[in-house]
Design a protein around this motif. Structure first.
Motif, mmCIF file in Angstrom:
data_model
loop_
_atom_site.group_PDB
_atom_site.id
_atom_site.type_symbol
_atom_site.label_atom_id
_atom_site.label_comp_id
_atom_site.label_asym_id
_atom_site.label_seq_id
_atom_site.Cartn_x
_atom_site.Cartn_y
_atom_site.Cartn_z
ATOM 1 N N ASP A 109 0.291 -1.222 -0.077
ATOM 2 C CA ASP A 109 -0.297 -0.069 0.129
ATOM 3 C C ASP A 109 0.661 0.649 0.267
ATOM 4 O OD1 ASP A 109 -2.103 -1.407 -0.264
ATOM 5 O OD2 ASP A 109 -2.938 -1.192 1.975
ATOM 6 N N ASP A 110 1.655 1.713 1.002
ATOM 7 C CA ASP A 110 3.003 2.268 0.977
ATOM 8 C C ASP A 110 3.493 2.421 -0.755
ATOM 9 O OD1 ASP A 110 3.747 4.662 2.353
ATOM 10 O OD2 ASP A 110 6.046 3.279 2.052
ATOM 11 N N ALA A 111 4.016 1.937 -0.957
ATOM 12 C CA ALA A 111 5.135 1.511 -2.374
ATOM 13 C C ALA A 111 3.966 1.902 -3.402
ATOM 14 C CB ALA A 111 4.906 0.931 -2.643
ATOM 15 N N PHE A 112 2.920 2.024 -3.093
ATOM 16 C CA PHE A 112 1.304 1.962 -3.987
ATOM 17 C C PHE A 112 1.121 3.626 -4.226
ATOM 18 C CE2 PHE A 112 -2.888 2.805 -5.434
ATOM 19 C CZ PHE A 112 -2.980 3.241 -6.786
ATOM 20 N N ARG A 113 0.689 3.860 -3.360
ATOM 21 C CA ARG A 113 0.773 5.451 -2.897
ATOM 22 C C ARG A 113 1.788 6.296 -3.434
ATOM 23 N NH1 ARG A 113 -2.307 3.085 1.824
ATOM 24 N NH2 ARG A 113 -0.054 3.608 3.500
ATOM 25 N N GLN A 114 3.055 6.160 -2.829
ATOM 26 C CA GLN A 114 4.402 6.974 -2.916
ATOM 27 C C GLN A 114 4.009 6.634 -5.334
ATOM 28 O OE1 GLN A 114 8.154 5.671 -1.558
ATOM 29 N NE2 GLN A 114 6.928 5.251 0.206
ATOM 30 N N ALA A 115 4.400 5.731 -5.831
ATOM 31 C CA ALA A 115 3.727 5.919 -6.741
ATOM 32 C C ALA A 115 2.671 6.742 -8.211
ATOM 33 C CB ALA A 115 3.449 4.171 -7.941
ATOM 34 N N LEU A 116 1.722 6.817 -6.794
ATOM 35 C CA LEU A 116 0.892 7.585 -7.178
ATOM 36 C C LEU A 116 0.764 8.724 -7.465
ATOM 37 C CD1 LEU A 116 -2.299 7.332 -8.342
ATOM 38 C CD2 LEU A 116 -3.240 7.248 -5.603
ATOM 39 N N VAL A 117 1.530 8.827 -6.196
ATOM 40 C CA VAL A 117 1.929 10.636 -6.434
ATOM 41 C C VAL A 117 2.987 10.984 -7.403
ATOM 42 C CG1 VAL A 117 2.915 12.404 -4.594
ATOM 43 C CG2 VAL A 117 2.085 10.588 -3.596
ATOM 44 N N ARG A 118 3.835 10.395 -7.624
ATOM 45 C CA ARG A 118 4.695 10.541 -8.671
ATOM 46 C C ARG A 118 4.133 10.134 -10.312
ATOM 47 N NH1 ARG A 118 8.099 6.749 -5.732
ATOM 48 N NH2 ARG A 118 7.817 5.100 -7.188
ATOM 49 N N ALA A 119 3.301 9.555 -10.216
ATOM 50 C CA ALA A 119 2.584 9.479 -11.408
ATOM 51 C C ALA A 119 1.220 10.951 -12.280
ATOM 52 C CB ALA A 119 1.796 8.329 -11.660
ATOM 53 N N SER A 120 1.194 11.369 -11.359
ATOM 54 C CA SER A 120 0.516 11.919 -10.602
ATOM 55 C C SER A 120 0.784 13.750 -10.457
ATOM 56 C CB SER A 120 -0.883 12.353 -9.835
ATOM 57 O OG SER A 120 -0.876 12.401 -7.818
ATOM 58 N N ASP A 121 2.288 14.217 -10.596
ATOM 59 C CA ASP A 121 2.614 15.438 -10.768
ATOM 60 C C ASP A 121 2.012 15.417 -9.331
ATOM 61 O OD1 ASP A 121 4.297 14.400 -12.583
ATOM 62 O OD2 ASP A 121 2.698 15.921 -13.600
ATOM 63 N N GLU A 122 1.852 15.108 -8.445
ATOM 64 C CA GLU A 122 1.861 15.605 -6.863
ATOM 65 C C GLU A 122 0.378 16.964 -6.853
ATOM 66 O OE1 GLU A 122 4.914 16.541 -3.922
ATOM 67 O OE2 GLU A 122 5.784 15.434 -5.503
ATOM 68 N N CYS A 123 -0.283 16.285 -7.999
ATOM 69 C CA CYS A 123 -1.144 17.805 -7.994
ATOM 70 C C CYS A 123 -2.195 17.594 -6.989
ATOM 71 C CB CYS A 123 -2.146 17.052 -8.729
ATOM 72 S SG CYS A 123 -3.070 15.912 -8.815
#
Length: 426
Positions: free
Chosen positions: A263-277
């Motif tokens: 879960d933690d690694a997925f959330r980090q991947a999501l932040v990167r892919a979304s440009d931290e919008c």
């Protein structure tokens, strides 16, 4: 109403599939002054009361990972059916007023705003289970509408001399009706048994869906970034301004990698892919993966048969138009059937049903082609193409008349709409 088991089933029309589109069509026809008997068949066991109770028992912080971006034409249909008031008052729907789209591999950006159109919102993000619940609540209003659950379609006959069809059901009963409508999803049993072919291909994408909690509020905005692997959308949810539904369309290999992450690694991947919008992703619910395929039936109607929604067509979810196209199908077919009943025409006749096909098939094909073009445009491209793509996005963002034309069509406020859904000019 829910119908108890009996040896004899009689109806003037049968709809196979009690999903969102099948329910909407059934209710639209039940509203007609003709009083015709409508039979709605659903393979899922249980009954409408049980399904509604199950939803009511869900904790308020639980969100259905499957959501739809309803345009204003779809909302108008739900209002006419009495379902929208239930969705807003008893459940939840999030109006979104802005949409921000950007090219993750370039500098292109487009911003759509309800304020620029002098509208209250661009549309609504609503959980699929909530839309279905709003529709289910209306069933008890109609004595001429039967819902038969736990029953599948076993066989479907060729049309008889009068155009009617014989349905053999999974519980051994038979039903003869002038018209059977397939609203039973992308793998439609109705379409398969009728022998109607379909053109289809794999998009090469899987959609990963889940619900997340973000550091910043969503601001009633849909955020969509085109990544190197596919589009990633953050869709705002009602009830908590930090909650969003995500739809991440990506390659099957990348999707499997994302599903395997902690879960933690997925959330980090999501932040990167979304440009931290929306800043950090603080929580994420269970992830689900949906393979994506394009399908389009070779035709929507035959004597005694019509197809609507995903049974007739499926498209890529990158613009969130799938359920809207299905609701437009339901409204257009209801218009045609009601007019035929009023004129004393046989609804089984193919010449009557072609009026529905003429309204909807070209519109659905155009939307399907547009989604395929977008998907290919934002696939990995050489640097010169990426530059042109970004320049094109930025140019369109500045061309307000062109941008407004596109967004008004997506909102269901312009273009060819079923008669009952056309906005009244005051």
């Amino acid at each position: 109403m829910n119908e108890q088991h009996s040896d004899q089933i009689t109806a003037d029309l049968a709809i196979v599939g009690a999903g969102m589109v099948g329910l909407a069509l059934a209710l639209a026809l039940a509203l007609a002054p003709s009083g015709r008997r409508i039979c709605l068949l659903e393979q899922r066991p249980g009954d409408s009361e049980t399904w509604l109770e199950q939803l009511a028992e869900q904790p308020s912080q639980h969100y259905d990972p499957r959501v739809s971006a309803l345009n204003l034409a779809s909302v108008r249909l739900l209002e006419q059916l009495g379902a929208w008031a239930s969705i807003q008052n008893q459940y939840r729907a999030c109006a979104y007023r802005d949409m921000k789209v950007w090219d993750g591999e370039g500098s292109g950006r487009i911003h759509f705003s309800a304020d620029a159109l002098h509208e209250e919102c661009l549309g609504y993000i609503v959980e699929n289970s909530v839309i279905q619940a709003g529709l289910l609540q209306q069933l008890t209003r109609y004595d001429n509408l039967q819902l038969l659950t736990g029953i599948g379609l076993k066989q479907l006959s060729a049309p008889h001399e009068d155009g009617s069809r014989l349905l053999e059901l999974s519980d051994g009963r038979r039903l003869s009706v002038p018209l059977v409508v397939g609203a039973d999803g992308a793998l439609s049993r109705t379409r398969q048994l009728s022998g109607v072919g379909a053109t289809e291909w794999d998009y090469g994408h899987h959609a990963l869906v889940t619900t997340i909690t973000t550091e910043r509020e969503h601001g009633e905005t849909c955020w969509q970034r085109f990544t190197e692997d596919g589009p990633l959308a953050f869709l705002p949810l009602a009830g908590d301004r930090h909650k969003s539904s995500i739809v991440w369309s990506t390659s099957p290999e990348h999707a499997r990698e994302l599903m395997a992450l902690s879960d933690d690694a997925f959330r980090q991947a999501l932040v990167r892919a979304s440009d931290e919008c929306l800043g950090g992703v603080l929580e994420s619910a269970e992830r689900k993966l949906i393979p994506l395929r394009q399908r389009h039936a070779h035709h929507y109607v035959e004597t005694g048969l019509a197809l609507v929604g995903d049974a007739a067509h499926t498209i890529h979810p990158l613009a969130g138009q799938g359920v809207n196209l299905g609701f437009m199908d339901a409204a257009a077919l209801a218009d045609v059937i009601e007019a035929a009943w009023a004129r004393g025409e046989a609804i089984a006749e193919e010449r009557v049903l072609r009026r529905y096909q003429r309204q909807r098939r070209s519109a659905n094909l155009c939307m399907s082609a547009a989604m395929e073009s977008f998907r290919r445009l934002f696939a990995p491209q050489p640097a010169p193409v990426r530059l042109l793509r970004s320049c094109g996005m930025n140019l369109m963002d500045r061309l307000e008349p062109v941008k407004q034309h596109l967004v008004l069509q997506a909102m269901g406020l312009s273009g060819e709409l079923p008669q009952r859904l056309q906005r009244q000019v005051t």
